[in-house]
Design an enzyme around this catalytic site. Structure first.
Site, mmCIF file in Angstrom:
data_model
loop_
_atom_site.group_PDB
_atom_site.id
_atom_site.type_symbol
_atom_site.label_atom_id
_atom_site.label_comp_id
_atom_site.label_asym_id
_atom_site.label_seq_id
_atom_site.Cartn_x
_atom_site.Cartn_y
_atom_site.Cartn_z
ATOM 1 N N ASP A 34 0.846 -1.201 0.000
ATOM 2 C CA ASP A 34 0.000 0.000 0.000
ATOM 3 C C ASP A 34 0.887 1.259 0.000
ATOM 4 O O ASP A 34 0.374 2.377 -0.102
ATOM 5 C CB ASP A 34 -0.997 -0.003 1.168
ATOM 6 N N SER A 35 2.218 1.081 0.028
ATOM 7 C CA SER A 35 3.145 2.185 -0.211
ATOM 8 C C SER A 35 2.926 2.771 -1.609
ATOM 9 O O SER A 35 3.451 3.842 -1.909
ATOM 10 C CB SER A 35 4.596 1.716 -0.066
ATOM 11 N N ASP A 73 -0.750 -6.171 0.214
ATOM 12 C CA ASP A 73 -1.195 -5.483 1.426
ATOM 13 C C ASP A 73 -2.703 -5.334 1.434
ATOM 14 O O ASP A 73 -3.296 -4.879 0.447
ATOM 15 C CB ASP A 73 -0.615 -4.060 1.465
ATOM 16 N N LYS A 102 -1.188 -9.368 3.371
ATOM 17 C CA LYS A 102 -0.463 -8.813 4.521
ATOM 18 C C LYS A 102 -1.379 -7.883 5.305
ATOM 19 O O LYS A 102 -2.090 -7.070 4.731
ATOM 20 C CB LYS A 102 0.797 -8.072 4.065
ATOM 21 N N GLU A 104 -1.467 -5.356 8.839
ATOM 22 C CA GLU A 104 -0.696 -4.646 9.876
ATOM 23 C C GLU A 104 -1.324 -4.867 11.249
ATOM 24 O O GLU A 104 -2.548 -4.865 11.389
ATOM 25 C CB GLU A 104 -0.670 -3.140 9.578
ATOM 26 N N GLU A 171 9.101 -3.715 10.938
ATOM 27 C CA GLU A 171 9.518 -2.432 10.373
ATOM 28 C C GLU A 171 9.996 -1.491 11.476
ATOM 29 O O GLU A 171 9.292 -1.284 12.469
ATOM 30 C CB GLU A 171 8.342 -1.808 9.602
HETATM 31 N N1 LIG Z 1 8.572 5.294 -0.288
HETATM 32 C C1 LIG Z 1 8.160 4.680 0.811
HETATM 33 N N2 LIG Z 1 9.044 3.966 1.517
HETATM 34 C C2 LIG Z 1 8.666 3.320 2.656
HETATM 35 O O1 LIG Z 1 9.525 2.653 3.272
HETATM 36 C C3 LIG Z 1 7.319 3.424 3.069
HETATM 37 C C4 LIG Z 1 6.428 4.192 2.293
HETATM 38 N N3 LIG Z 1 6.877 4.806 1.183
HETATM 39 N N4 LIG Z 1 5.134 4.316 2.634
HETATM 40 C C5 LIG Z 1 4.599 3.526 3.702
HETATM 41 C C6 LIG Z 1 5.576 3.371 4.758
HETATM 42 C C7 LIG Z 1 5.969 4.657 5.475
HETATM 43 N N5 LIG Z 1 7.331 4.361 5.854
HETATM 44 C C8 LIG Z 1 8.244 5.256 6.389
HETATM 45 C C9 LIG Z 1 8.140 6.610 6.119
HETATM 46 C C10 LIG Z 1 9.065 7.495 6.622
HETATM 47 C C11 LIG Z 1 10.113 7.049 7.414
HETATM 48 C C12 LIG Z 1 11.107 8.028 7.980
HETATM 49 O O2 LIG Z 1 11.090 9.185 7.649
HETATM 50 N N6 LIG Z 1 12.008 7.579 8.859
HETATM 51 C C13 LIG Z 1 13.090 8.388 9.458
HETATM 52 C C14 LIG Z 1 12.835 8.613 10.927
HETATM 53 C C15 LIG Z 1 11.847 9.658 11.190
HETATM 54 C C16 LIG Z 1 11.716 9.991 12.678
HETATM 55 O O3 LIG Z 1 12.333 9.318 13.531
HETATM 56 O O4 LIG Z 1 10.993 10.930 12.981
HETATM 57 C C17 LIG Z 1 14.381 7.621 9.393
HETATM 58 O O5 LIG Z 1 15.435 8.282 9.352
HETATM 59 O O6 LIG Z 1 14.359 6.391 9.364
HETATM 60 C C18 LIG Z 1 10.207 5.695 7.685
HETATM 61 C C19 LIG Z 1 9.270 4.799 7.158
HETATM 62 C C20 LIG Z 1 7.704 3.050 5.397
HETATM 63 N N7 LIG Z 1 6.853 2.844 4.263
HETATM 64 C C1 LIG Z 2 7.322 -1.295 3.259
HETATM 65 C C2 LIG Z 2 6.477 -2.520 3.142
HETATM 66 C C3 LIG Z 2 6.730 -3.492 4.236
HETATM 67 C C4 LIG Z 2 5.018 -2.194 2.993
HETATM 68 O O1 LIG Z 2 4.179 -2.513 3.803
HETATM 69 C C5 LIG Z 2 4.611 -1.451 1.800
HETATM 70 O O2 LIG Z 2 5.410 -1.301 0.860
HETATM 71 O O3 LIG Z 2 3.460 -1.006 1.769
HETATM 72 MG MG LIG Z 3 2.330 -1.551 3.472
#
Ligand SMILES: Nc1nc(=O)c2c([nH]1)NC[C@@H]1CN(c3ccc(C(=O)N[C@@H](CCC(=O)O)C(=O)O)cc3)CN21
Ligand SMILES: CC(C)C(=O)C(=O)O
Ligand SMILES: [Mg+2]
Length: 254
Positions: A34-35, A73, A102, A104, A171
């Site tokens: 669903d990303s 998803d 999948k 959540e 995750e």
């Molecule tokens: N392009 C994309 N990649 C992804 O991995 C993803 C999506 N979209 N959409 C659904 C979720 C959202 N996800 C995310 C989105 C943002 C962060 C992120 O910005 N992480 C930061 C930390 C932010 C904080 O601590 O405030 C990092 O540095 O890991 C992580 C996972 C994982 N999934």
């Molecule tokens: C990042 C993976 C695990 C996911 O759930 C997605 O792509 O939607």
């Molecule tokens: Mg997902």
């Protein structure tokens, strides 16, 4: 693969051409994630993604590849009412070409997982950072850092395995905790994303690992186009790095 000690190489994919490319590059499992809300639709979360979107992209992927196992998803709202609603929507995804769905969440989805598995629908669980709950979690941040959170993730993993989930995405979970949870399981294989190298497999969003997603890059992302000769070569390098344990490295962990 878990029993044989072979790492599971998983990537997201949303269309037929990339599905064929991932097949050629040796990806084991395709996640129609669903990303797609973020990377295809330009949404800021996965919450607006619908069943119709997931069915359409599952059909596209399914027509493009032969060998990879296809996981789709279940989108926000499609399983939250309980087992019967989840079964009705899972059946649509399976008819579209998914071989596993999948879901959540932890304790609150255990009954639903059991219900689906008993009725012939293989299930992948997803704990830690669960993006469909972003408004409750207060952002996309690491989960299970404190002892209470860690204990909850440990218990949820065991309950989901008991309920019959065959796979489980973890995750944004500290690498040590993810390793401990993986070792505590007997049948369910773990797939990490920001959860260290000691999971049974890894997953990334395709557009992240190709460096084409314009949004914020999480710590767990590596751009496999760096030094690659082609997109197919980048995906093959990802597969090789997961299999030889060189991805993820310390710099990708929490
Ligand atoms: N392009 C994309 N990649 C992804 O991995 C993803 C999506 N979209 N959409 C659904 C979720 C959202 N996800 C995310 C989105 C943002 C962060 C992120 O910005 N992480 C930061 C930390 C932010 C904080 O601590 O405030 C990092 O540095 O890991 C992580 C996972 C994982 N999934
Ligand atoms: C990042 C993976 C695990 C996911 O759930 C997605 O792509 O939607
Ligand atoms: Mg997902």
């Amino acid at each position: 693969m878990r029993a044989e000690g072979r790492k599971v190489v998983m990537l997201t994919c949303y269309d037929a051409s990339f599905a064929a490319l991932l097949d050629r590059a040796g990806v084991d499992v395709i996640l129609v994630g669903d990303s797609l809300g973020n990377v295809l639709q330009g949404q800021t979360s996965t919450l607006p993604v619908t069943m119709d979107h997931m069915v359409y992209h599952t059909e596209c992927v399914s027509r493009g590849c032969q060998r990879p196992f296809i996981v789709t998803d279940m989108p926000f709202g499609s399983y939250h009412e309980g087992p019967a609603q989840a079964m009705r929507n899972a059946a649509r995804l399976m008819a579209a070409g998914a071989q596993m769905v999948k879901i959540e969440g932890g304790a609150h989805v255990v009954e639903t997982v059991h219900y689906l598995v008993e009725r012939g629908v293989p299930v992948c669980a997803h704990i830690g950072l669960t993006p469909q709950s972003v408004n409750q979690l207060g952002g996309y941040r690491v989960q299970g850092r404190d002892e209470d959170g860690a204990a909850r993730l440990r218990a949820e993993a065991l309950a989901l395995e008991q309920a019959g989930a065959a796979l489980m995405v973890m995750e944004m979970v500290p690498a040590g905790l993810a390793a401990e949870i993986t070792a505590s399981l007997r049948t369910m294989a773990t797939i990490g994303i920001g959860a260290g190298a000691d999971c049974d497999g890894q997953v990334l969003v395709l557009h992240d690992m190709l460096g084409v997603y314009p949004g914020r890059k999480a710590r767990f992302v590596r751009n496999f186009m760096d030094g690659a000769a082609s997109i197919e070569d980048a995906v093959a390098r990802y597969a090789a790095a997961v299999r030889d344990g060189s991805f993820p490295a310390e710099e990708h962990n929490y």
